[in-house]
Every structure is written in C-alpha cells, then in structure tokens.
Design an enzyme around this catalytic site. Sequence first.
Site, PDB file in Angstrom:
ATOM      1  CG  HIS A  58      49.907  23.018  35.230  1.00 25.72           C
ATOM      2  ND1 HIS A  58      49.334  21.785  35.003  1.00 25.72           N
ATOM      3  CD2 HIS A  58      51.238  22.868  35.021  1.00 25.72           C
ATOM      4  CE1 HIS A  58      50.296  20.908  34.682  1.00 25.72           C
ATOM      5  NE2 HIS A  58      51.449  21.536  34.677  1.00 25.72           N
ATOM      6  CG  LEU A  59      45.423  28.367  32.301  1.00 25.42           C
ATOM      7  CD1 LEU A  59      44.486  28.658  31.128  1.00 25.42           C
ATOM      8  CD2 LEU A  59      46.098  29.661  32.761  1.00 25.42           C
ATOM      9  CG  ASN A  90      47.396  18.808  35.940  1.00 25.28           C
ATOM     10  OD1 ASN A  90      47.206  19.825  35.286  1.00 25.28           O
ATOM     11  ND2 ASN A  90      48.380  18.703  36.812  1.00 25.28           N
ATOM     12  CG  ASP A 150      52.526  17.937  32.721  1.00 28.16           C
ATOM     13  OD1 ASP A 150      53.644  17.418  32.660  1.00 28.16           O
ATOM     14  OD2 ASP A 150      52.267  18.930  33.426  1.00 28.16           O
ATOM     15  CG  HIS A 177      55.206  14.312  33.713  1.00 31.78           C
ATOM     16  ND1 HIS A 177      55.161  15.479  34.425  1.00 31.78           N
ATOM     17  CD2 HIS A 177      55.787  13.398  34.535  1.00 31.78           C
ATOM     18  CE1 HIS A 177      55.706  15.279  35.624  1.00 31.78           C
ATOM     19  NE2 HIS A 177      56.082  14.021  35.723  1.00 31.78           N
ATOM     20  CG  HIS A 230      58.645  18.959  32.411  1.00 35.53           C
ATOM     21  ND1 HIS A 230      58.791  17.596  32.414  1.00 35.53           N
ATOM     22  CD2 HIS A 230      57.397  19.214  32.862  1.00 35.53           C
ATOM     23  CE1 HIS A 230      57.676  17.057  32.862  1.00 35.53           C
ATOM     24  NE2 HIS A 230      56.812  18.005  33.132  1.00 35.53           N
ATOM     25  CG  ASN A 276      57.246  16.021  38.726  1.00 36.50           C
ATOM     26  OD1 ASN A 276      58.049  15.696  37.861  1.00 36.50           O
ATOM     27  ND2 ASN A 276      56.210  15.265  39.052  1.00 36.50           N
ATOM     28  CG  ASP A 303      55.646  22.449  34.551  1.00 32.30           C
ATOM     29  OD1 ASP A 303      54.402  22.423  34.683  1.00 32.30           O
ATOM     30  OD2 ASP A 303      56.397  21.605  35.081  1.00 32.30           O
ATOM     31  CG  HIS A 307      51.174  24.492  43.960  1.00 32.18           C
ATOM     32  ND1 HIS A 307      50.217  23.501  43.807  1.00 32.18           N
ATOM     33  CD2 HIS A 307      52.233  24.101  43.219  1.00 32.18           C
ATOM     34  CE1 HIS A 307      50.703  22.556  43.006  1.00 32.18           C
ATOM     35  NE2 HIS A 307      51.915  22.896  42.629  1.00 32.18           N
TER      36      HIS A 307
HETATM   37 ZN   LIG Z   1      54.978  17.697  34.023  1.00 28.78          ZN
END
Ligand SMILES: [Zn+2]
Length: 428
Positions: A58-59, A90, A150, A177, A230, A276, A303, A307
């Site tokens: 996740h970038l 996302n 995802d 996911h 995952h 998650n 993953d 944050h």
């Molecule tokens: Zn996921």
Amino acid sequence: MSKILIRGAKVLGGEPQDVLIDGEVIEAVGTGLPDDGAEVVEAQGKVLLPGLVDLHTHLREPGREDSETVLTGTRAAASGGYTAVFAMANTFPVADTAGVVEQVYRLGQEHGYCDVQPIGAVTVGLEGRKLAELGAMHESAAGVTVFSDDGKCVDDAVIMRRALEYVKAFGGVVAQHAQEPRLTEGAQMNEGVVSAELGLGGWPAVAEESIIARDVLLAEHVGSRVHICHLSTAGSVEIVRWAKSRGIDVTAEVTPHHLLLTDELVRTYNPVYKVNPPLRTERDVLALREALADGTIDIVATDHAPHPHEDKDCEWAAAAMGMVGLETALSVVQETMVETGLLDWAGVADRMSFTPARIGQAKGHGRPVSAGEPANLTLVDTAYRGSVDPAGFASRSRNTPYEGRELPGRVTHTWLRGKATLVDGKLT
Ligand SMILES: [Zn+2]
C-alpha cells in the site's frame, strides 16, 4: 554506464561467485572474473538474490500522502531489497480507472527507487457493486494484470464470477482479500481463547476460509485464475492445498507478520498488533510456515500498510489496521523460514522474487542471476544481528510490530537495472 563487479557473493546461497554488471544487464557470472576497471563491491560471505518483488504494497498515493507516498514507499522498498512492488488500489481516489493507474505508474517511473506496478480495483470505488473498467486499466500504459479490492472483500459471488471471467480474456488475475463481511462485523482480533478472555469482538477463521473455498470453486467453474491475499489460518492452507490437488489455478500469499506473531500479543492492547487479517494462533503460524515451505503457499507478500502516528497511537478499538513491512520482510523470513531450516536461500528467492514476478507478470523481474538478464539484484548480510529501529525507516510511517526486536539479516545493496538504489545500507 560504468561496470560493477560484485565479488565473491553466494548467489542464491550457493558457492561464492563474481557477478559483473554492465549498464543495465548482468554481463557475466563466474569465479575469478577480472575487474576490468569496474567498480568493485566486496561481497564475501553475503548472499546475492534476484531483486525482491512484492505483490501486495500500500503506497497510499494518491490521497493519503500523510502516511506514505510513491517516493517514500519505493525508498522503503529499495531499503528492504525490493526492485518491484505492486501498489494496491485502495487509494483516494480509488485506482479503478485507467487515469488513476496511469498516474501511479508514472509516479513510480519518475521516482525510480523501484518499479511500481499498479493493481486495479475490481469494483467501482471498492464498493463491491459494479465491475470497474478492468479492460481499460489493462489496455492503459500501466498494463494492469492484477485486480483487487484489497482492504475489502469482493463478497458478492456474482461480481466475483464476472471479474474472474473478465480477466481470463487477457490472462489477468483477481487477488482476493478473503473476509466474509457479515461474519466479521465489529471484529477486533482473532476469535479464540484470547478474544474471549479480553472481551474483544472475534474474527473467526471461517470468515476467511469460507470465501477462499467459494472462490477456488468459482475459479474452477469459469476456468480462470485467482490469487488469495494474506492467508492467515491453518484451515485456509488446507483449502488451498485441496484446490491445488484438484488442478484449480490458485496461488496464495502469506505476510511476514503472520509467519511470526500470534494473537497472544493483543494482550498488550498495543494497536501496533492490530492488523487485517488478524494475528492468529501458534498452530496457524506453524501451518503457514509449513505451507510456504512445501509450496502450498506460493509467495511472501508484505501487505505493507503505513499509517500515521495518530491513527495507531490510540485505544485498540479506534486504531487503524495494518503494519509497515517492506523494510523488515526479508529479516522476518530469514528468522522464521531460513533459520528454522524450512527454506534455503534459493527457496527464499523463489517465494520473494521468481514466483511473485510470475504471478504479477512483472517484466524483467524475478529473473535468474545469469548473463544477459536485467541487473535487478539484492545483496544480503545474513550474519548481521540487530534490533529494529523504526527511526531509521525510509517509510513515512513507523507502525512496525518489531520495534526493539532483534532480527537477523540486513540488506546492504540493491540494484535496479544496474543502478544502485541502496549502497552499504544507505539509499542513494
Ligand atoms: Zn487485505
């Protein structure tokens, strides 16, 4: 472009060899190669791997640049030994159109620390109701082949079926996911002994396993390819093993944290352990390791979920889910898989480079370390021991579950098409 001679490295953990890079490609691999005026990197005792490939990063750009950007995320990737990452959809806006995936792709090319391959959303806005423009994203300059909602599950079976049918036409893959949403409403951690004791809402294994079972059957029914993100439970492993034995075209990933950590850590109420899917039990961890070793689980994917401090430094129930992972992944795999004797370094190269590159069709990545191949390489000091210090991370976020924990191994050099992105542990 100048030449680089990597001298005496254990290629994929084997006998020491020299690797000569000329420009963007590997010119020769052998023993006693002359330096010929090349810049020499002494690599005795270190392990040389193909550049790592992460199918699940996740970038956060566009939209959540306070937690990560394409620049900081790809710097974190290079720091962890990666030469290519797949960026999850996302973002804000969601990567559900050709325009957004092209934007992410261009940002990756501009920043240059590693290749960025955007993942396209399966449904418009990740809302699970209407298929996104999968064909347009595939036809775009970004050439998307992996699609995922995802963060959310494609829980509608008809939508999932249509997505599998659609990507089949161009050899793409849907990455699921697996989380049945009704079974996980209000869930805060793994459902089990610890959740019962702590009085936290439980996240049952069956919420993951039921979706995986459904999706492998859908993939079989339409003759398409599905990838499961995952995996976190022993039961999920059993389903994937069964599906593969039937010849269903399924691949699966496990994260480093699910190979090491358990739900016992939730007793600390430290939100850094909130993720998650949730951390599971020791029994699950051991089943996941065994499955990665025997190939039931195909790859390790981070993953990486950055944050900002304020989204994690709060009470458990309010905290965001996710952990950063790019800069510690290889060390966790060394600890859980190599030092336990479950995988050798050739096996690590397979699970963290060759196979993720194949699943995602990352051109020029996951190639053998041999003459004529693109010089995407990672050099690892496997004898290193040190405790994790998030202050030294290249990521914009610090939400690691390993702060202060001693882990083995350190990536010292990364080369992207012959260009050093990391030298002696420092980003260029
Ligand atoms: Zn996921």
